[in-house]
Design a protein around this motif. Structure first.
Motif, PDB file in Angstrom:
ATOM      1  N   SER A 108      12.313 -77.822  15.486  1.00 52.63           N
ATOM      2  CA  SER A 108      13.426 -77.059  16.045  1.00 52.63           C
ATOM      3  C   SER A 108      14.679 -77.900  15.964  1.00 52.63           C
ATOM      4  O   SER A 108      14.609 -79.142  15.926  1.00 52.63           O
ATOM      5  N   TRP A 109      15.823 -77.234  15.925  1.00 54.10           N
ATOM      6  CA  TRP A 109      17.090 -77.963  15.889  1.00 54.10           C
ATOM      7  C   TRP A 109      18.191 -77.101  16.511  1.00 54.10           C
ATOM      8  O   TRP A 109      18.151 -75.884  16.440  1.00 54.10           O
ATOM      9  N   ALA A 110      19.131 -77.792  17.139  1.00 53.72           N
ATOM     10  CA  ALA A 110      20.185 -77.097  17.891  1.00 53.72           C
ATOM     11  C   ALA A 110      21.340 -76.698  16.973  1.00 53.72           C
ATOM     12  O   ALA A 110      21.585 -77.328  15.945  1.00 53.72           O
ATOM     13  N   LEU A 111      22.043 -75.648  17.398  1.00 51.06           N
ATOM     14  CA  LEU A 111      23.126 -75.075  16.596  1.00 51.06           C
ATOM     15  C   LEU A 111      24.448 -75.105  17.338  1.00 51.06           C
ATOM     16  O   LEU A 111      24.477 -75.040  18.566  1.00 51.06           O
ATOM     17  N   ASN A 112      25.473 -75.116  16.572  1.00 49.16           N
ATOM     18  CA  ASN A 112      26.818 -74.977  17.127  1.00 49.16           C
ATOM     19  C   ASN A 112      27.275 -73.528  17.124  1.00 49.16           C
ATOM     20  O   ASN A 112      28.017 -73.106  18.004  1.00 49.16           O
ATOM     21  N   VAL A 113      26.891 -72.809  16.089  1.00 50.88           N
ATOM     22  CA  VAL A 113      27.347 -71.430  15.905  1.00 50.88           C
ATOM     23  C   VAL A 113      26.145 -70.589  15.478  1.00 50.88           C
ATOM     24  O   VAL A 113      25.137 -71.130  15.007  1.00 50.88           O
ATOM     25  N   PRO A 114      26.213 -69.263  15.618  1.00 51.95           N
ATOM     26  CA  PRO A 114      25.101 -68.417  15.186  1.00 51.95           C
ATOM     27  C   PRO A 114      24.747 -68.683  13.723  1.00 51.95           C
ATOM     28  O   PRO A 114      25.624 -68.730  12.862  1.00 51.95           O
ATOM     29  N   SER A 115      23.458 -68.853  13.489  1.00 53.86           N
ATOM     30  CA  SER A 115      23.031 -69.316  12.159  1.00 53.86           C
ATOM     31  C   SER A 115      21.664 -68.756  11.796  1.00 53.86           C
ATOM     32  O   SER A 115      20.896 -68.299  12.646  1.00 53.86           O
TER      33      SER A 115
END
Ligand SMILES: [Fe+2]
Length: 457
Positions: free
Chosen positions: A93-100
């Motif tokens: 899993s990895w975190a996002l800054n913007v919807p992706s």
């Protein structure tokens, strides 16, 4: 190229602004080191809400859209976190800054070649906070390579959507687990409560030790009022890819049940998929072989009873603990677990109180909750019946080791707390002849104790 993407690898490095933000958290915490540790554990007494010292001890970050922004100002994702590594699968899993949207590329060589993507009902993932993917079809005790791919995605209308060029992480490697390997190791960190310096120290120590797996034994953060808490406190707590190659195993603590985003923590900490349909709802109960060691995790839930007024009807932990008791009996009878030379169980709240004193919280006058009573009543006899080697718990912010007794034939080891003066690192090395477990102070590296276990009879 899309305006959202910086294909430079430096895009994965968080900004200086983020680093100074985290440093400022450290300054606040350092000024509060003298606060009574009793305040860290118990509920606030009636009528005492926001000005409790705990609020200063564990400051809550403000929401920000710039968490993983690269130095050029364009969109970036966080380092990946490996979880759920089994004999045949792993998740990332990895975190996002913007919807992706995104995927994982993987293979048996750094050239990769295969793709894992969490598509559901014909749709590829589209997420605002975290992306994840599950890699399947793996072989035990085998090295694999992977990288993440992230594309920002904009929906305008049903016919007007924009996907960016993919942003790739570095290529990382990991090894699947399995029973037929000698010489394995694990490390335990617990009660980190958003303390950046403490997490960084843990990660440095794990790297030195070369631990195969890290158990994060609860209270990762203090509370979860925004997704940002999980992004900063869990996915990217100290600007290094700490879990990109060394898998973490999440054991929930009571604080990990607090706040609106605690209900969506599965986005960040991907649940384990149980193979038995009776236990599909148990996403944080693991039972796997790390060489000679059978690793078992249990979720003790919250400290407050389900029917407490403060729960306001949001808790059903007792049925959950009861189902875990059934699961525990089931997995401890499974041949690969039952035949393991060592069985080590992890649960955040102790199921045995190691301290003689009354343990009164000086701020509230209430007794400390040193034991989770339902779990203790239901799980302790099962652990005894199956002759497990050791239980490792946390929660009390105070290290202790309790030898086994005739009434409680399993010893209990507690990790310490979140601050420099009480943080501990527990690490273990095992082969088919011995399992050696060491507890040490995290910052000063003083050995608190070393215990050697022989294979189970
Ligand atoms: Fe706790």
């Amino acid at each position: 190229m899309s305006p959202f993407i910086d294909r430079n690898k430096n895009a994965l490095r968080p900004t200086l602004a983020r680093r100074s933000f985290l440093s400022s958290m450290g300054v606040v915490c350092a000024s509060c080191l003298g606060t009574s540790l009793a305040n860290e554990i118990e509920e606030l007494p009636p009528g005492v809400e926001p000005s409790n010292p705990r609020e200063l001890l564990y400051p809550t970050p403000e929401p920000s859209k710039e968490l993983f922004t690269s130095e050029s100002g364009s969109f970036a994702a966080s380092y990946p976190m490996l979880q759920n590594v089994s004999e045949t699968s792993a998740s990332v899993s990895w975190a996002l800054n913007v919807p992706s949207t995104g995927w994982v590329e993987w293979g048996t060589t750094p050239n990769l070649g295969k793709i894992a993507r969490n598509s559901e009902f014909g749709l590829n993932p589209y997420e605002e906070n975290f992306l994840s993917a599950r890699i399947t079809g793996l072989s035990p005790n085998t090295t694999y390579y992977y990288r993440t791919a992230t594309c920002s995605f904009i929906y305008r209308t049903a016919y007007d959507k924009t996907i960016s060029e993919p942003q790739f992480s570095d290529v990382y490697s990991f090894k699947t687990v399995g029973p037929n390997v000698d010489g394995v190791s694990f490390a335990v960190m617990n009660d980190t409560h958003n303390q950046v310096d403490t997490v960084r120290k843990h990660c440095e120590r794990h790297e030195e030790l070369g631990s195969d797996i890290v158990i994060w034994n609860g209270d990762l953060c203090h509370r979860y009022f925004f997704p940002l808490i999980a992004k900063t406190g869990i996915a990217n707590p100290c600007d290094i890819p700490f879990a990109a190659q060394r898998p973490i195993v999440f054991v929930p603590g009571n604080h990990d049940k607090w706040g609106p985003y605690a209900h969506n923590l599965r986005e960040c900490l991907t649940p384990w998929r149980q193979s038995d349909s009776r236990y599909y709802s148990l996403g944080h109960n693991y039972a796997f072989r790390l060489g000679p060691i059978a690793m078992i995790t249990l979720d003790t839930g919250d400290t407050k009873p389900d029917n407490a007024v403060k729960q306001q009807g949001i808790a059903s932990f007792d049925p959950y603990r009861e189902l875990q008791a059934t699961w525990l009996e089931h997995v401890l009878s499974r041949p690969d677990i039952a035949e393991a030379p060592y069985i080590v169980a992890f649960c955040h709240i102790p199921i045995f109180n190691p301290f003689d004193e009354a343990g009164i919280d000086q701020s509230s006058g209430l007794p400390w909750k040193t034991v989770e009573p339902t779990s203790a009543r239901m799980w302790a006899p099962i652990l005894a019946k199956h002759n497990i080697t050791l239980v490792i718990s946390a929660h009390l912010h105070r290290h202790s080791f309790s030898e086994a007794t005739p009434e409680r034939p399993w010893p209990q080891l507690l990790g310490g707390g979140p601050l420099a003066q009480n943080a501990t690192c527990i690490h273990a090395e095992g082969n088919y002849e011995h399992l050696t477990v060491t507890a040490e102070t995290l910052f000063e590296r003083s050995v608190l104790g070393t215990w050697t276990f022989e294979p189970r009879a």
